[in-house]
Scaffold this active site. Structure first.
Site, PDB file in Angstrom:
ATOM      1  N   CYS A 113       0.820  -1.229   0.000  1.00  0.00           N
ATOM      2  CA  CYS A 113       0.000   0.000   0.000  1.00  0.00           C
ATOM      3  C   CYS A 113       0.844   1.265   0.000  1.00  0.00           C
ATOM      4  O   CYS A 113       0.340   2.346  -0.308  1.00  0.00           O
ATOM      5  CB  CYS A 113      -0.927   0.014   1.206  1.00  0.00           C
ATOM      6  SG  CYS A 113      -2.021  -1.394   1.257  1.00  0.00           S
ATOM      7  N   HIS A 252      -3.014   7.382   2.590  1.00  0.00           N
ATOM      8  CA  HIS A 252      -3.460   6.070   2.106  1.00  0.00           C
ATOM      9  C   HIS A 252      -4.838   5.795   2.700  1.00  0.00           C
ATOM     10  O   HIS A 252      -5.100   6.120   3.858  1.00  0.00           O
ATOM     11  CB  HIS A 252      -2.461   4.990   2.541  1.00  0.00           C
ATOM     12  CG  HIS A 252      -2.948   3.609   2.240  1.00  0.00           C
ATOM     13  ND1 HIS A 252      -3.381   3.245   0.980  1.00  0.00           N
ATOM     14  CD2 HIS A 252      -3.114   2.516   3.038  1.00  0.00           C
ATOM     15  CE1 HIS A 252      -3.770   1.989   1.015  1.00  0.00           C
ATOM     16  NE2 HIS A 252      -3.625   1.527   2.243  1.00  0.00           N
ATOM     17  N   ASN A 282      -9.786   0.064   0.012  1.00  0.00           N
ATOM     18  CA  ASN A 282      -8.324   0.155  -0.003  1.00  0.00           C
ATOM     19  C   ASN A 282      -7.804  -0.456  -1.312  1.00  0.00           C
ATOM     20  O   ASN A 282      -7.917  -1.665  -1.507  1.00  0.00           O
ATOM     21  CB  ASN A 282      -7.790  -0.609   1.219  1.00  0.00           C
ATOM     22  CG  ASN A 282      -6.283  -0.603   1.317  1.00  0.00           C
ATOM     23  OD1 ASN A 282      -5.584  -0.233   0.388  1.00  0.00           O
ATOM     24  ND2 ASN A 282      -5.783  -1.047   2.456  1.00  0.00           N
TER      25      ASN A 282
END
Ligand code: UT7
Length: 325
Positions: A113, A252, A282
Site C-alpha cells: 500500500c 493512504h 483500499n
C-alpha cells in the site's frame, strides 16, 4: 532554479462496483458494520481479463495525455505493485511496450500500500542526479485477486485500481520538498500473503492453491496511526515546514477511523484530509494516487498549496512526502 515535481496525473478504475449490500450475500457481514468500522460503501473489482497491467497502462496514458507528453519523452518507468500479472515480465515493461517508451528504464517496486510513494521517491532520485529527465510512476493493484472471499475480516476492505504521475522539473518554489521512507519489518506478520502450494507439492499433492491475504487488523491499526503521524512530522521537518501550515493531507485510504486517529494525533483538522475510501475501499498501491487525482480534480488542492502525502502498508512500510503543488 528548479525542483523535481509532479507534472501530471492519471487514473483508472474498473467499472464493476461491488457494494456492501452484495457482500452481505457473500459473507456474514452488514453494510452497517463495514460503514462504521471502515467508512467503505463500495469498491471496484477488475474482472477476468482486466489485469494489473491493463489498469496501469490506462492510468499511464491519461497521465501522459494530461502532461501532455508521449512515451518517447519518458526515460524511467517505475510501477508500484504487489499483484503484477505474473512474476515477470514486470508490469513496468508491459507499460513501456504499450506507450512506446523505447528509451526508458523500467522496473517494479514492491511496497504494497506504500508503493506509490516508494516509486515517487525512487524516481525523484534518478531525476535529481540527472540519470533520467522525465519519469512515469504508477501504483496499480488487483488486490481482489489475492483475497480469501470467505474471510469477512479482509474481503470487505479492498478494491482494485491504478494511478499514475509524470515527474520532471518544475520551477521553485513548487516541487517535492522532502521524502521520508521507513521499513518496519519487525511487524511483517501483521499483513501477509500466504500460500500453501509448496507444502502440498512436497506432500506429492499437486493441487494448486492461490496465495491469499491474512491480516491482524487491530495490531496493524495501531502501527498505522503511529507511523503515519511520524512520517508526516518527519517529512515536514525535513522540508523545513510547520505541520500546521499543511493545507491538504492525502493519506493512504485503509480505514476512515485510521485517518481520524492520525488527524487527532497530529492536531490537524480532519477536514484537511482528503478521503474517498467510501467509493473505492483500499486499493493498495493505487489508493493515494487516485485520492491525489480526485483532490486536484475537485480543487481541494490548488497550485501553490503545501500538501502532505502519507502512506502505510504491508511490510510493514510507511512513508511521506511534502509537496508544494
Ligand atoms: O493497507 C493496509 C493496512 N490495513 C490496515 O491498516 C487495516 C487496519 N485495521 C483495521 O482497519 C481494522 O482493524 C479492521 C477494519 C480490519 C477491523 O476493525 P476492528 O474494529 O479492529 O474489528 P475487530 O477485528 O476487532 O473485530 C470486531 C468484531 C469481531 O467479532 P467479535 O470477536 O467481537 O465477536 C470480528 O469477528 O467484528 C467481527 N468482524 C466482522 N463483523 C462483520 C470482522 N470482520 C467483520 C465483518 N463483518 N466484515
Amino acid at each position: 532554479m528548479s525542483n523535481i515535481g509532479i507534472l501530471s496525473l492519471g487514473h483508472y478504475l474498473p467499472h464493476y462496483r461491488l457494494t456492501n449490500a452484495q457482500l452481505e450475500k457473500m459473507v456474514e457481514t452488514s453494510d452497517e458494520w463495514i460503514m462504521t468500522r471502515t467508512g467503505i460503501k463500495e469498491r471496484r473489482v477488475a474482472l477476468t481479463g482486466e489485469k494489473t497491467s491493463n489498469m496501469a497502462i490506462a492510468a499511464a496514458k491519461e497521465a501522459l495525455h494530461n502532461a501532455p507528453l508521449t512515451g518517447a519523452d519518458i526515460d524511467l518507468i517505475v510501477v508500484a505493485t504487489t499483484t503484477g500479472d505474473s512474476a515477470f515480465p514486470s508490469v513496468a515493461c508491459l507499460v513501456q511496450k504499450a506507450i512506446h517508451a523505447k528509451h526508458a528504464a523500467a522496473f517494479d517496486v514492491a511496497a504494497a500500500c506504500s508503493g506509490f510513494l516508494y516509486a515517487l521517491t525512487t524516481a525523484k532520485q534518478f531525476l535529481m542526479t540527472g540519470a533520467a529527465k522525465r519519469a512515469l510512476i504508477i501504483g496499480a493493484d488487483k488486490f481482489t485477486n489475492i483475497l480469501d472471499w470467505n474471510d469477512r475480516s479482509t474481503c470487505v476492505l479492498f478494491g482494485d485500481g491504478a494511478a499514475a504521475a509524470v515527474l520532471g522539473s518544475v520551477r521553485q518554489p513548487r516541487g517535492i520538498l522532502s521524502d521520508y521512507l521507513l521499513g518496519l519489518g519487525d511487524y511483517a506478520e501483521y499483513l501477509c500473503v500466504v500460500a500453501a502450494e509448496r507444502e502440498q507439492f512436497e506432500q506429492k499433492n499437486l493441487l494448486i492453491r492461490s496465495p491469499y491475504v491474512v491480516m491482524q487488523g487491530q495490531e496493524l491499526f495501531k502501527v498505522a496511526v503511529n507511523s503515519m503521524a511520524l512520517a508526516v512530522e518527519t517529512a515536514a521537518k525535513k522540508a523545513g515546514v510547520d505541520v500546521k501550515d499543511i493545507q491538504c493531507v492525502v493519506p493512504h485510504q485503509a480505514n476512515d477511523r485510521i485517518i481520524s486517529a492520525v488527524a487527532k494525533k497530529m492536531g490537524i483538522p480532519k477536514d484537511l484530509f482528503f478521503i474517498n475510501i467510501e467509493k473505492y475501499g483500499n486499493m493498495s498501491a493505487a489508493s493515494i494516487g487516485v485520492a491525489l487525482y480526485e483532490a486536484v480534480e475537485q480543487k481541494r488542492i490548488k497550485r501553490g498549496d503545501l500538501i502532505a502525502l502519507v502512506v502505510f502498508g504491508a511490510g510493514l512500510v510507511a512513508g511521506a512526502n511534502i509537496v508544494r503543488w
